[in-house]
Each structure stands twice: as structure tokens, then as C-alpha cells.
Design a protein around this motif. Structure first.
Motif, short mmCIF file in Angstrom:
data_model
loop_
_atom_site.label_atom_id
_atom_site.label_comp_id
_atom_site.label_asym_id
_atom_site.label_seq_id
_atom_site.Cartn_x
_atom_site.Cartn_y
_atom_site.Cartn_z
N LEU A 447 0.83 -1.21 0.00
CA LEU A 447 0.00 0.00 0.00
C LEU A 447 0.86 1.26 0.00
N GLU A 448 1.98 1.19 0.68
CA GLU A 448 2.90 2.34 0.68
C GLU A 448 3.41 2.62 -0.73
N LYS A 449 3.81 1.57 -1.46
CA LYS A 449 4.32 1.73 -2.81
C LYS A 449 3.22 2.15 -3.78
N MET A 450 2.03 1.59 -3.62
CA MET A 450 0.91 1.96 -4.48
C MET A 450 0.59 3.45 -4.32
N ASP A 451 0.69 3.93 -3.10
CA ASP A 451 0.44 5.35 -2.86
C ASP A 451 1.57 6.21 -3.43
N TYR A 452 2.82 5.77 -3.25
CA TYR A 452 3.97 6.55 -3.71
C TYR A 452 3.96 6.70 -5.23
N TYR A 453 3.70 5.62 -5.94
CA TYR A 453 3.73 5.69 -7.40
C TYR A 453 2.42 6.20 -8.01
N GLY A 454 1.35 6.13 -7.28
CA GLY A 454 0.12 6.82 -7.63
C GLY A 454 -0.54 6.41 -8.93
N TYR A 455 -1.27 7.38 -9.53
CA TYR A 455 -2.07 7.11 -10.72
C TYR A 455 -2.42 8.44 -11.35
N SER A 456 -2.87 8.40 -12.57
CA SER A 456 -3.30 9.60 -13.28
C SER A 456 -4.79 9.82 -13.04
N GLY A 457 -5.17 11.07 -12.82
CA GLY A 457 -6.58 11.38 -12.62
C GLY A 457 -6.91 11.65 -11.16
N GLU A 458 -8.17 11.95 -10.93
CA GLU A 458 -8.60 12.36 -9.59
C GLU A 458 -8.83 11.18 -8.66
N SER A 459 -9.20 10.02 -9.21
CA SER A 459 -9.44 8.85 -8.34
C SER A 459 -8.90 7.59 -9.01
N VAL A 460 -8.52 6.65 -8.18
CA VAL A 460 -7.92 5.43 -8.71
C VAL A 460 -8.98 4.49 -9.27
N ARG A 461 -8.64 3.89 -10.40
CA ARG A 461 -9.40 2.77 -10.96
C ARG A 461 -8.36 1.70 -11.27
N GLY A 462 -8.21 0.78 -10.31
CA GLY A 462 -7.09 -0.13 -10.36
C GLY A 462 -7.45 -1.58 -10.62
N ILE A 523 -11.26 -8.18 -21.97
CA ILE A 523 -11.94 -7.22 -21.10
C ILE A 523 -11.47 -5.83 -21.49
N ASP A 524 -12.39 -4.89 -21.56
CA ASP A 524 -12.08 -3.55 -22.01
C ASP A 524 -12.53 -2.55 -20.96
N ILE A 525 -11.58 -2.03 -20.17
CA ILE A 525 -11.89 -1.02 -19.15
C ILE A 525 -10.92 0.14 -19.37
N PRO A 526 -11.22 1.03 -20.31
CA PRO A 526 -10.29 2.12 -20.65
C PRO A 526 -9.90 2.99 -19.47
N SER A 527 -10.76 3.12 -18.48
CA SER A 527 -10.49 4.04 -17.37
C SER A 527 -9.44 3.53 -16.39
N ILE A 528 -8.97 2.30 -16.52
CA ILE A 528 -7.96 1.77 -15.59
C ILE A 528 -6.72 2.66 -15.64
N ASN A 529 -6.32 3.17 -14.48
CA ASN A 529 -5.15 4.04 -14.42
C ASN A 529 -4.03 3.51 -13.51
N GLN A 530 -4.25 2.32 -12.94
CA GLN A 530 -3.20 1.68 -12.15
C GLN A 530 -3.34 0.17 -12.25
N VAL A 531 -2.26 -0.50 -12.63
CA VAL A 531 -2.22 -1.96 -12.68
C VAL A 531 -1.13 -2.42 -11.72
N VAL A 532 -1.51 -3.32 -10.82
CA VAL A 532 -0.58 -3.81 -9.80
C VAL A 532 -0.38 -5.31 -9.99
N MET A 533 0.88 -5.74 -10.08
CA MET A 533 1.21 -7.14 -10.31
C MET A 533 1.83 -7.74 -9.05
N LEU A 534 1.07 -8.61 -8.41
CA LEU A 534 1.52 -9.26 -7.17
C LEU A 534 1.79 -10.73 -7.42
N ARG A 535 2.32 -11.05 -8.59
CA ARG A 535 2.58 -12.45 -8.93
C ARG A 535 3.82 -12.51 -9.81
#
Length: 968
Positions: A447-462, A523-535
Motif C-alpha cells: 500500500l505504501e508503494k501503491m500510494d507513492y507511485y500513484g495514478y493519473s486522474g482524480e481517483s484510482v481505478r485499479g 476485457i475492455d476497461i479504458p479508465s484503468i489508471n493503475q495496474v498492480v502485479m503481485l505475482r
């Protein structure tokens, strides 16, 4: 005179008085501009300076989130080392967004201040390197466009500590710093209340235009998306033309290979519009994307709703013109039999790489359309099925990730490869338990790293990818308990449940979807502004599919953040393969692309922290990259694509495995083809030996002299020495007696030891008599009587020429490329291959190649009390062999290199290994005043005399190579 002062004086003379004056690359003044053709960007220099400085300060008027993102990993690494910096920026013109100011507050090691100075438009970057200082001054603000794309001019200058210019710059900065105020959360909140972004201004004052041009506004493609006015982009126009060309040739099938997010559905709709079929069938593999595909078609084709129908589950069609069907429903016999075989004159199959399945084959075999189009981002198969054959090898268009980024067809991304957490001293790896994966300690870190690297836009869609269903479910609970709105989706969830969750994410009712594999494609979700890979990365194809989930453009989304938590996995080498598209299986190429991630096109960036980069290096080193399985798979994929037995040249032209590796996996390429069970013509034993010679010694392309001569003699019976030398001069290749003699000794095999001469045929291939070159009678007869042999020789020549493009052949060696001891003997024109007697270095014929094993084997390193070392990027501390003093003849010759006209070439290998490859660091020049005798312990623990000398390197070692070599 102090050597540092001397270096600066020569750099000053080179930069401002006489460019022919020899100077270290490190100190001379330099113009910085963005040049995409050779991967040279202003950003590169900033990162290099940050990575080598003691402290820094920036004074920049305008900063964007994306510009800051490009520096975040480096700034995080600097924070770990205790290196601090300062940044002054402004609130001028409201260019800087409140969200960007909040991102600045996340930088632990950087103090931020704001100036209210009217008209503040500074663009300066200062770096303290302890003994000297560097400034970059010019036109580039801290925006990604200014650092990578825009036409910018910046001057990079270096100074010693007492220089007047640097003193003035620091004094000016201190004045601004003292007159500025600290950035705080409270100030940002107040700033946001009055914030008026330029992007919303309807009519801009002309006086603001110079600044407005730097604003990274929504692209034209996004504007089209918002207003629903859709026209073909550049790629789509080209693809439509190529598809039509295939139809004009009377062909009824074609396949389009296009990276995820590049608009394949719209492309197909535009082609359907041009074709104007009586009836269309669009086939997908998931019901989830049917409605979206149909809606996209309606935007392009128009017409009434009654023209469109869905065939899926309980939804049936009647006489609709445009039919959108799932493979599961359509492939049922009772459904299929309802349609005539010629019911649809245009059939389109989405994600056609799946077409090897029985359900697809059933449909393809049943229908007989006028035209069949297949679309996929990943045509490569591991099951041996040939997708290309299904479409008669008619590849209408192909655009992969790198090309799509270059064409600005995808949303720019910032990829961050960061090390996963160590728990109790152990890294996350294949053996990690469930409790380790979901521990509080790891969750806090993530969560610390996700916050540090952030995302584009006003709210996250991850979108979060993890490795196990139970992990996904537990992560949902943990995230929700920590205030996020999160939903885990796995294979057990129905289509309805998935669609609902996706809509909630798109509508801003949810923050994250957590999944295992179900969202890799389809799957088509254009608004995704953060992708996190935990694998861990299981395959490069899956990696790109998951990365691609965030690459679709959307309004209010400038970029997508990709955060990849890299554990201690054996197959981490797949990450640079996926990001670069490098399928060469060449470990050195892969290492170079991991070291230097600045090659990525457009506004995207790739960033690895130090630990994750080391893990990738280790993975490359220990990988079975050159396994039989990988060779077979690469060969089958290429053969499937081109529909015939590949030539060696085909491997280069199709950006796949390095042909040098293929040809030398067995004795030569025909032997490789036999190993692949191909039915090929026979060769005599002597012909096999000749091909082995050409493959092992000349195919690498490190010198073209030999292949130019051989190629000319295949075209004509003979060539004179004068004609040959004139031909070499046309290419700006070295033409001297030693080089020409070296070429002769290669072809008459005198260069090689007796064992190799036997392996290569034992008699000359080319003869020179009375200044006339001609082929040996035996070789000439083989070319004349065996067309297969001739075809193989010509292929080797053409491939060698193509492969040689990676080298600067106007020089003996190419800086930062890899060579063996044997290569060095040949290229510096030694009469014989003396690799076995070099033992670190050897002087001969006014040349002295130095081969350094930088990290000794542990059992040696623990005993030897000396070691060669790169002191900095332009200085090498070098030791002679044991039992040497200043009186030794070789040592004297090295120290008198200038009067002896001795050329010293430095090569370095990170660590001793089976492969005898060394990175060429360039010409080395001894600093005579540093030479000294020492008494050290040898590997047996006994005292021995030795001489140490500092060597000045003509070329500054690239930072990536320097870090790679020095890292243990």
C-alpha cells in the motif's frame, strides 16, 4: 598539474576552442536534445546525473505528474542511500496541478519550496558530484514531453568547485530558496480552492501561448472518444489498405496482429464499412465483450438497432444484418445447422489465437464466407497449432507494443519494477506461504508503494493481479478493511457478477478489482489508471496481456501506472523480454536492455529499482534461455508465421531468436534443421565443414571484410586486390596491409589452431595469387553443383551483413558491445588465434588487449588481496600479472604507450563464467604518474610483486554498464 584540473582544461578546450582536442566525455559541455531515432533523451541525462550525485537541486517553473513519475524510482533509491535534494517550483499561471503538488509531498528526501515570483520560468538542474558539479540549463521543464518528446535545447556544463559560473548559479538559487516558502498539505488545499486549470480555458490569451504549449492536454484520439466522432487513426488506415490489397489479389482470408489497446475492433468495423457485406458474423470467446463490440460497430456503421443482434445463451437472432456471437453458443451443432454455409459473406474472429480449439475449427470448417478476418495481439502458440496457416499466411498488418507506443496509439505507461518485501530476511519467492503473501507487513509495504507511485486522474481505478484465488479473496477483505472499495473476481464468478463489478469500477463506485487470470484478455476497461502485479511472471505473453489492460486511452487519463512487485523468482528474465519484445534468446542483449531502459518509445518509461534489477540479472544468468525447448518453440513459431522453412535472415527480419544462436546450436544451420526433423537436401562432409566455419567465425557480423570478399566472388569468378580495397573504402572500412593479411589468414585457415582447421575443412576457401582473389576449386564446385549449399552460403552472408548493423564497423571494436578473446585476436589482426595464452593481457603487434574478470570466484577472491576496479566511469585501476615489477619489459612498454604507438584495449567481464564474453570499454591510456609497485598476496597466500596503474578510458562507461559491472 592535478589530473582533475587537467581533464577540465582539456574538456574546456574541446568544447569551446578546438573540437579535435582529446577530452573525457564526462567533463565536456554537451547539447541535450530529444532524439528518438537513437534513444537519446534529456531524461536520460537527468537520471544519469541523479544516480551519481551527492546532492541536487532543481529550479523549474512547471512540473507534471508524468514528468515526476519518470524520476520516482531513482529518487526512492537515492532516499535509501541518504542522498537529498531541493526543488523550487511555482504557482505561476496555475500550470502546476494540486495533485502534482501532493505527489511532490510524497518525496521523502526532497525539500520542496514554492516561489511567488512573477514570471518565474526557470529551467535548471544542478548536481553535486563531490569533486565537480554539473548544471543542465535550457528549455526543459520537468514534464514528460519536455524530457522525452518536445524539441528542446539544453546545455549541460561541468565545473570544478571554485568555478565562477557554478558559484553564480548556486548563489541565485540560494536567493530564490530563501525568498520562497515550504510546500505543505495546507497550502495545497488552499491552492486547490482557487485552481483554474488552463485546459478548461475556452479562449486563451496569446501572451500565455508559450506556456500553454507545454500543457499536456488530452490527445486528439481522446477528444474523438469523448465526442463519439470516430475516424480511422494512422494505423487503422494503413491496415485497411493492406486488407483491401489482399482482397484485390483474390484472397479470401487475412489476419491482423495488433497490440492490445490499438483499436482492433474499430479497425475491423472500418473495414466492414468499406466492404459493405450483406451479412456479417462477429465471433468472440466471451459473452462479456459482445455488447461492447456491437456498440462500437454501431458507432461506425450506424443503422437502426434492428440491424444488430446478439447470439449468446438465451439471446437468439433472426435476420439481423450484423450478428455478434459467442463461440460457445455458435459452435453447438443445433445452432450451427440453422445457418447455410454461405449465410455470412464476411466473418470476423476476435482473439483468433484461440482458433486451434475444436469449437473454432468446427465453425471455420462449416462456413464458407467471401472473406474471413482474424484479429489477435498474441499469435504465438505453445501447442504447435499454426494460426497463420489457417489464414493462408496472409498477414495484412502487424503492429506490436513498441511500434504502437511510437505511433502514440496507446496510453503512455510508467512501469515500476520494484523489489517485493523481505520477511524475516527471506524474499517472496515460489515457496512463499499464504500467510507471507497476505501478512500485515507485506500489505503495509504494498500500500505504501501503491500510494507513492500513484495514478493519473482524480481517483484510482485499479486492477490487481495475484497468483491464487485464496489470496485474491483475502486481499479483498484486507483492502476493504483499510478503507478501499475492492472486489475480488475469479473463475467462480459468473459473467453477470463480473460485468457488475466492472461497471462499478468504471462508474467510480469501486477502487480496485483483484483477479487471478480472468482479465488477461477479453476485457475492455479504458479508465484503468493503475495496474498492480503481485505475482511472478509466468510468460511474456501473459505479462503483455495484463500490462495491456491499462493501455487504452480514456478521458481524464494522461498515463497508466504499472507497479510490478518483483520477488526472487527464477523466471524474472521474462520481464525485460516482455517489455522490450526481445525474442532473441541472447543473454547479453537481454542484459543490456535490462541495464538501459531508456529505449522505450514515446511518453512511456520503464524503471527498475536496484534490487529488482539485480534479481533480473541473476535470473538471466541462471535461466535456461538457450534451452532446446525454447529453440524448438521459436523455430516453430517462425515457420508457422512465414509458411516455409526459415532462412537465417528470416530470424532477423521477424525480430525473433538471434540467428547466430540458431546456427551455432548445432554445427551449422542445416544441422539445426535436421535436429528439427526437417527434410532438407544432403551436404557432403566438406560442405558441412565449410558452413560450420562461416557460422562459427563470420556470421557474427563483427567485421564485414571477409563476407564482402566472399559475396563478390560468388557473383564473379575473381576480383583484384585494387577492386576489393576500393569496395572496402566505399563502406569506410579499415584498409591496410595487416587487415588484408588477416582476411587472408581467415580464409586459408592459417589463423586457427590445427584442431579447428580440421573442423573447418583443412584447405583454403579463397586463394590470392598475383593480387587476384578467387574461390578454391573445391568451394566453387560445391556452389555450382549443390544449389542447397549455395543457398546456405548466400543466406549466411546476407544474415551476417544484417547482423553487423549493431556494430560500428568503421572502428576495430564497438564500444559497449561484447567480444571474446578470440574475436580480439582476429579484429586486431594477430596472425593466429592466441586466446588460450592471453591470461588477462598480452602485448603483440603494437596492440595490448586487457581482459578483466571483475568479480573473481569466491575461493579466489578470498585469497587475492588485489583486484582490478573501475574507480569511476572513466578511470580503471588495473593490475599486471603476479611477479611483475616496473623493470618488466611489458610494463615498460605499457607505460611508454605513446612513444611506442601501443593501442591498449580494455574489456571487462562481470564474473567468471562458461561464456567467454567481455564488454568492450574502449581504448585505455595509462596515467604514468599513478604506476606503482606493490607486494600483495597471491591466490596461494604468498607474497608477490605486482604493478598497479590507473588507466584513463577514452569513452565514459555508460552508467547502466558501470552499475551492472560493479554490482555483486
Amino acid at each position: 598539474m592535478n589530473s582533475l584540473v587537467s581533464n577540465f582544461q582539456s574538456a574546456l578546450e574541446h568544447s569551446f576552442i578546438d573540437q579535435s582536442k582529446e577530452s573525457s566525455e564526462l567533463y565536456k559541455a554537451k547539447l541535450l536534445a530529444n532524439q528518438n531515432e537513437d534513444g537519446s533523451f534529456v531524461l536520460n541525462e537527468l537520471l544519469d546525473e541523479l544516480n551519481t550525485c551527492e546532492d541536487f537541486f532543481f529550479a523549474v517553473a512547471f512540473i507534471t505528474e508524468s514528468g515526476l513519475m519518470a524520476l520516482k524510482t531513482t529518487l526512492s533509491d537515492l532516499a535509501e542511500k541518504g542522498i537529498k535534494g531541493k526543488i523550487i517550483t511555482s504557482n505561476y499561471l496555475y500550470f502546476n496541478s494540486p495533485k502534482m503538488f501532493n505527489e511532490l509531498l510524497k518525496l521523502k528526501n526532497v525539500e520542496i519550496r514554492i516561489t511567488n515570483m512573477e514570471g518565474f520560468h526557470a529551467k535548471g538542474y544542478y548536481f553535486n558530484h563531490k569533486e565537480y558539479e554539473t548544471m543542465i540549463l535550457g528549455s526543459s521543464n520537468l514534464t514528460i514531453k519536455a524530457l522525452k518528446v518536445n524539441c528542446e535545447w539544453n546545455l549541460k556544463i561541468n565545473s570544478l568547485l571554485n568555478g565562477d559560473l557554478i558559484y553564480s548559479i548556486k548563489k541565485s538559487f540560494d536567493t530564490m530558496w530563501n525568498a520562497s516558502f515550504s510546500l505543505t498539505k495546507e497550502w495545497v488545499e488552499n491552492y486547490e480552492l482557487n485552481y483554474q486549470p488552463i485546459i478548461n480555458t475556452q479562449k486563451l490569451d496569446s501572451t500565455l501561448s508559450p506556456f500553454v504549449l507545454e500543457k499536456e492536454i488530452v490527445s486528439e484520439e481522446n477528444a474523438s472518444y469523448q465526442t463519439e466522432i470516430i475516424t480511422p487513426n494512422h494505423m487503422q488506415k494503413q491496415a485497411i489498405q493492406e486488407i483491401q490489397k489482399i482482397r484485390d489479389e483474390g484472397k479470401k482470408k487475412a489476419i491482423v496482429i495488433s497490440a492490445t489497446g490499438t483499436g482492433k475492433t474499430y479497425l475491423s468495423a472500418f473495414d466492414v464499412q468499406a466492404y459493405s457485406p450483406k451479412r456479417l458474423l462477429f465471433i468472440v470467446h466471451r459473452e462479456q465483450i459482445l455488447q461492447k463490440a456491437m456498440n462500437d460497430y454501431q458507432k461506425i456503421l450506424g443503422g437502426s438497432n434492428s440491424d444488430y443482434g446478439i447470439l449468446s445463451g438465451n439471446q437468439k437472432i433472426t435476420n439481423e444484418k450484423y450478428v455478434f456471437a459467442t463461440i460457445q453458443t455458435l459452435s453447438k451443432s443445433e445452432t450451427l445447422q440453422k445457418y447455410a454455409t454461405n449465410e455470412f459473406d464476411y466473418i470476423l474472429i476476435d482473439e483468433v489465437h484461440r482458433a486451434g480449439a475444436e469449437t473454432y475449427r468446427k465453425i471455420i470448417d462449416y462456413f464458407n464466407p467471401e472473406f474471413l478476418l482474424g484479429m489477435t495481439a498474441t499469435p504465438e502458440r505453445t501447442d504447435g497449432f499454426n494460426i497463420y496457416e489457417l489464414f493462408d499466411y496472409n498477414i495484412a498488418y502487424e503492429i506490436r507494443l513498441q511500434d504502437a507506443l511510437k505511433e502514440d496509439m496507446l496510453c503512455p505507461f510508467h512501469y515500476f519494477g520494484i523489489t517485493d518485501l523481505q520477511i524475516d530476511g527471506h524474499s517472496i519467492d515460489d515457496k512463499a506461504t499464504f500467510n507471507q503473501l497476505v501478512s500485515n507487513e507485506r500489505m503495509n509495504y504494498i500500500l505504501e508503494k501503491m500510494d507513492y507511485y500513484g495514478y493519473s486522474g482524480e481517483s484510482v481505478r485499479g486492477l490487481i493481479f495475484c497468483s491464487r484465488k485464496d489470496e485474491a479473496n483475502e486481499l479483498e477483505l484486507i483492502f476493504n478493511n483499510r478503507g478501499f472499495r475492492t472486489k475480488a473476481l475469479t473463475g467462480v464468478h459468473s459473467i453477470v457478477e463480473r460485468e457488475k463489478a466492472v461497471k462499478q469500477l468504471e462508474n467510480g463506485q469501486s477502487d480496485y478489482l483483484i483477479t487471478v487470470d480472468i482479465f488477461n484478455e477479453g476485457i475492455d476497461i479504458p479508465s484503468i489508471n493503475q495496474v498492480v502485479m503481485l505475482r511472478k511472471t509466468e510468460s511474456s505473453i501473459i505479462f503483455i496481456q495484463q500490462l495491456g489492460r491499462g493501455l487504452r486511452k480514456a478521458s481524464n487519463k494522461e498515463f497508466v501506472t504499472i507497479i510490478d512487485f518483483i520477488g526472487n523468482y527464477d523466471n524474472n528474465y521474462l520481464i525485460p523480454i516482455a517489455l522490450t519484445g526481445d525474442s532473441s534468446l541472447n543473454k547479453n542483449d537481454l542484459r543490456k536492455k535490462t541495464m538501459g531502459t531508456k529505449y522505450i518509445s514515446g511518453l512511456s518509461t520503464i524503471n527498475f529499482d536496484e534490487i529488482s534489477k539485480n534479481r533480473i540479472f541473476q535470473s538471466i544468468e541462471t535461466s535456461t534461455l538457450n534451452s532446446a525447448k525454447n529453440y524448438k518453440e521459436a523455430y516453430r513459431n517462425l515457420k508457422n508465421k512465414i509458411g516455409k522453412i526459415p532462412r537465417l535472415l528470416d530470424y532477423i527480419e521477424n525480430d525473433t531468436i538471434d540467428p547466430l544462436l540458431v546456427a551455432n546450436y548445432r554445427k551449422n544451420y542445416p544441422e539445426f534443421l535436421k535436429w528439427m526433423k526437417e527434410d532438407i537436401p544432403e551436404l557432403t562432409e566438406q560442405e558441412t565443414k565449410r558452413l560450420t566455419f562461416l557460422s562459427k567465425e563470420l556470421l557474427n557480423g563483427k567485421r564485414n571484410h571477409e563476407m564482402i570478399l566472399l559475396n563478390k566472388l560468388i557473383e564473379s569468378d575473381n576480383i583484384s586486390l585494387f577492386e576489393y580495397t576500393q569496395l572496402l573504402k566505399q563502406y569506410d572500412y579499415t584498409v591496410d596491409t595487416n587487415t588484408l593479411n588477416s582476411v587472408n589468414r581467415m580464409f586459408n585457415l592459417e589463423f586457427f589452431v590445427e584442431k579447428e582447421r580440421e573442423k573447418y575443412g583443412n584447405t583454403p576457401i579463397i586463394l590470392q595469387k598475383n593480387d587476384i582473389y578467387q574461390l578454391s576449386e573445391e568451394f566453387k564446385q560445391s556452389l555450382k553443383t549443390n544449389s542447397w549449399f549455395k543457398k546456405c552460403v548466400v543466406d549466411l552472408i546476407q544474415t551476417s551483413f544484417k547482423r553487423s548493423e549493431r556494430y560500428d564497423l568503421s572502428e576495430v571494436f564497438t564500444y559497449n558491445e561484447v567480444y571474446s578473446r578470440k574475436d580480439a585476436c582476429r579484429l586486431i589482426n594477430w596472425e593466429n588465434d592466441e586466446q588460450s595464452t592471453i591470461y588477462g593481457y598480452r602485448m603483440k603487434y603494437n596492440t595490448c588487449p586487457i581482459f578483466i574478470n571483475y568479480h573473481k570466484d569466491d575461493d579466489i577472491a578470498n585469497k587475492v588481496k588485489y583486484a582490478d576496479e573501475l574507480i569511476d566511469r572513466h578511470t580503471l585501476l588495473w593490475y599486471t600479472k603476479a611477479r611483475k615489477t616496473m623493470k618488466d619489459a611489458t610494463v615498460k612498454a605499457i607505460l611508454n604507450y605513446h612513444s611506442n604507438d601501443l593501442a591498449i584495449h580494455a574489456f571487462v567481464q562481470k564474473e567468471v563464467k562458461k561464456a567467454s564474453e567481455f564488454i568492450y570499454l574502449g581504448r585505455a591510456y595509462p596515467k604514468i604518474e599513478t604506476a606503482k609497485e606493490e607486494v600483495v598476496k597471491d591466490k596461494d597466500g604468498k607474497d608477490t610483486d605486482i604493478v598497479s596503474i590507473e588507466m584513463k578510458l577514452a569513452n565514459m562507461v555508460p552508467l547502466e554498464t558501470y552499475d551492472f559491472i560493479k554490482q555483486k
